[in-house]
Design a protein around this motif. Structure first.
Motif, PDB file in Angstrom:
ATOM      1  N   GLU A   1       0.935 -41.461 -11.314  1.00  0.00           N
ATOM      2  CA  GLU A   1       0.317 -40.127 -11.374  1.00  0.00           C
ATOM      3  C   GLU A   1       1.352 -39.048 -11.041  1.00  0.00           C
ATOM      4  O   GLU A   1       1.317 -37.955 -11.597  1.00  0.00           O
ATOM      5  CB  GLU A   1      -0.892 -40.037 -10.432  1.00  0.00           C
TER       6      GLU A   1
ATOM      7  N   ARG B   1      -0.342 -47.007  -9.291  1.00  0.00           N
ATOM      8  CA  ARG B   1      -1.007 -45.835  -9.889  1.00  0.00           C
ATOM      9  C   ARG B   1      -0.614 -44.516  -9.227  1.00  0.00           C
ATOM     10  O   ARG B   1      -0.291 -43.560  -9.942  1.00  0.00           O
ATOM     11  CB  ARG B   1      -2.530 -46.007  -9.897  1.00  0.00           C
TER      12      ARG B   1
ATOM     13  N   ARG C   1       3.164 -38.547 -14.100  1.00  0.00           N
ATOM     14  CA  ARG C   1       2.308 -37.849 -15.072  1.00  0.00           C
ATOM     15  C   ARG C   1       2.298 -36.342 -14.816  1.00  0.00           C
ATOM     16  O   ARG C   1       2.295 -35.558 -15.761  1.00  0.00           O
ATOM     17  CB  ARG C   1       0.885 -38.389 -15.013  1.00  0.00           C
ATOM     18  N   SER C   2       2.325 -35.968 -13.525  1.00  0.00           N
ATOM     19  CA  SER C   2       2.262 -34.528 -13.209  1.00  0.00           C
ATOM     20  C   SER C   2       3.509 -33.799 -13.724  1.00  0.00           C
ATOM     21  O   SER C   2       3.507 -32.584 -13.857  1.00  0.00           O
ATOM     22  CB  SER C   2       2.107 -34.323 -11.702  1.00  0.00           C
TER      23      SER C   2
END
Ligand SMILES: NC(=O)c1ccc[n+]([C@@H]2O[C@H](COP(=O)([O-])OP(=O)(O)OC[C@H]3O[C@@H](n4cnc5c(N)ncnc54)[C@H](OP(=O)(O)O)[C@@H]3O)[C@@H](O)[C@H]2O)c1
Length: 247
Positions: free
Chosen positions: A44, A40, A47-48
């Motif tokens: 993330e 995760r 994702r940023s």
């Protein structure tokens, strides 16, 4: 060109390497991207860099979890990328537990993702399914036994999908790179970074961005064009066994 604006794309193995670069480039081209992997914090990070993306923490080997998480998604594009190699022992010295992990990820995992995601594309009679194969699915090399076997299997799945789903409107593509500098070798050599670095010594390998660019190019061709197979090598790599290194 086929526009990716507002298309929903799924990338497995988006926490690292080729998958992370592909997710970023798809997002730049306007797609909303669903990022799949087990790590995760690294998802993330991806994702940023991908506006409008979402994260699904998922082990592709877990058929039920994959079905539960992915089958409700109204997808337009799948990049079936998650995969790994473990070890480079000669066949008689290989570790059966590691073989099972590699087969479960690279073959069962790819199948699990196909099973959960293809119905959405069939329903709308369009969409793209991209496999991450490898030149190891076309040639073998010493110590590559099970990894090469799984990538030959991916190639067989690509070819069969084309036949079984002829007329469905879904475009299938396999992107088969030679050496790409990612975490792949570090994972293969169980965290031995010196051994991983040696793989790329004296060579300019492909980058994850090179591969991502090829994927984005393939899926943005006009609707009547299906780029089937892309084989890409580092210029210094003539085959899976012949690499010219600077001294
Ligand atoms: N690097 C090369 O030289 C090369 C050449 C040809 C083909 N390929 C293929 O390209 C693909 C991507 O590899 P890469 O080079 O980008 O390596 P990488 O940087 O190690 O990335 C591998 C990705 O696969 C994910 N993954 C592994 N097992 C998973 C599982 N059970 N469930 C969900 N995700 C899983 C990892 O995510 P988590 O750890 O977060 O789960 C990671 O995001 C692989 O299929 C590989 O075989 C690589």
């Amino acid at each position: 060109m086929t526009s990716l604006t507002d298309r929903l794309a799924l990338v497995t193995g988006a926490s690292s390497g080729i998958g992370a670069s592909t997710a970023v480039q798809l997002a730049r081209a306007g797609a909303r991207v669903v990022l799949v992997g087990r790590d995760r914090p690294r998802l993330e990070q991806t994702r940023s860099r991908c506006p409008g993306s979402t994260v699904i923490e998922l082990d592709v080997r877990d058929a039920r979890a994959v079905e539960r998480a992915l089958s409700p998604l109204d997808l337009d594009l799948i990049v079936n990328n998650a995969g790994l190699a473990l070890g480079s022992d000669k066949l008689p010295e290989g570790d059966p537990e590691e073989w099972s992990t590699v087969v479960a990820t690279n073959v069962n995992g790819v199948l699990n993702v196909m099973h959960a995601t293809l119905p959405a594309l069939v329903k709308k009679q369009r969409g793209d399914h991209v496999f991450l194969g490898s030149v190891a699915g076309r040639q073998v090399y010493p110590g590559g036994s099970v990894y090469c076997a799984t990538k030959h299997a991916v190639r067989a799945l690509y070819e069969t999908a084309r036949l079984d789903m002829a007329g469905s409107g879904v475009r299938f593509t396999t992107v088969d790179p030679g050496m790409v500098q990612t975490d792949f070798s570090r994972v293969r050599f169980r965290g031995d970074t010196a051994r991983a670095a040696a793989v790329y010594q004296g060579v300019t390998p492909l980058t994850p961005d090179d591969v991502a660019e090829a994927i984005v190019w393939a899926v943005t061709r006009p609707a009547h064009v299906n780029i089937g197979e892309i084989v890409m090598w580092a210029a210094a790599q003539a085959s899976t066994t012949v690499v010219t290194r600077r001294t």
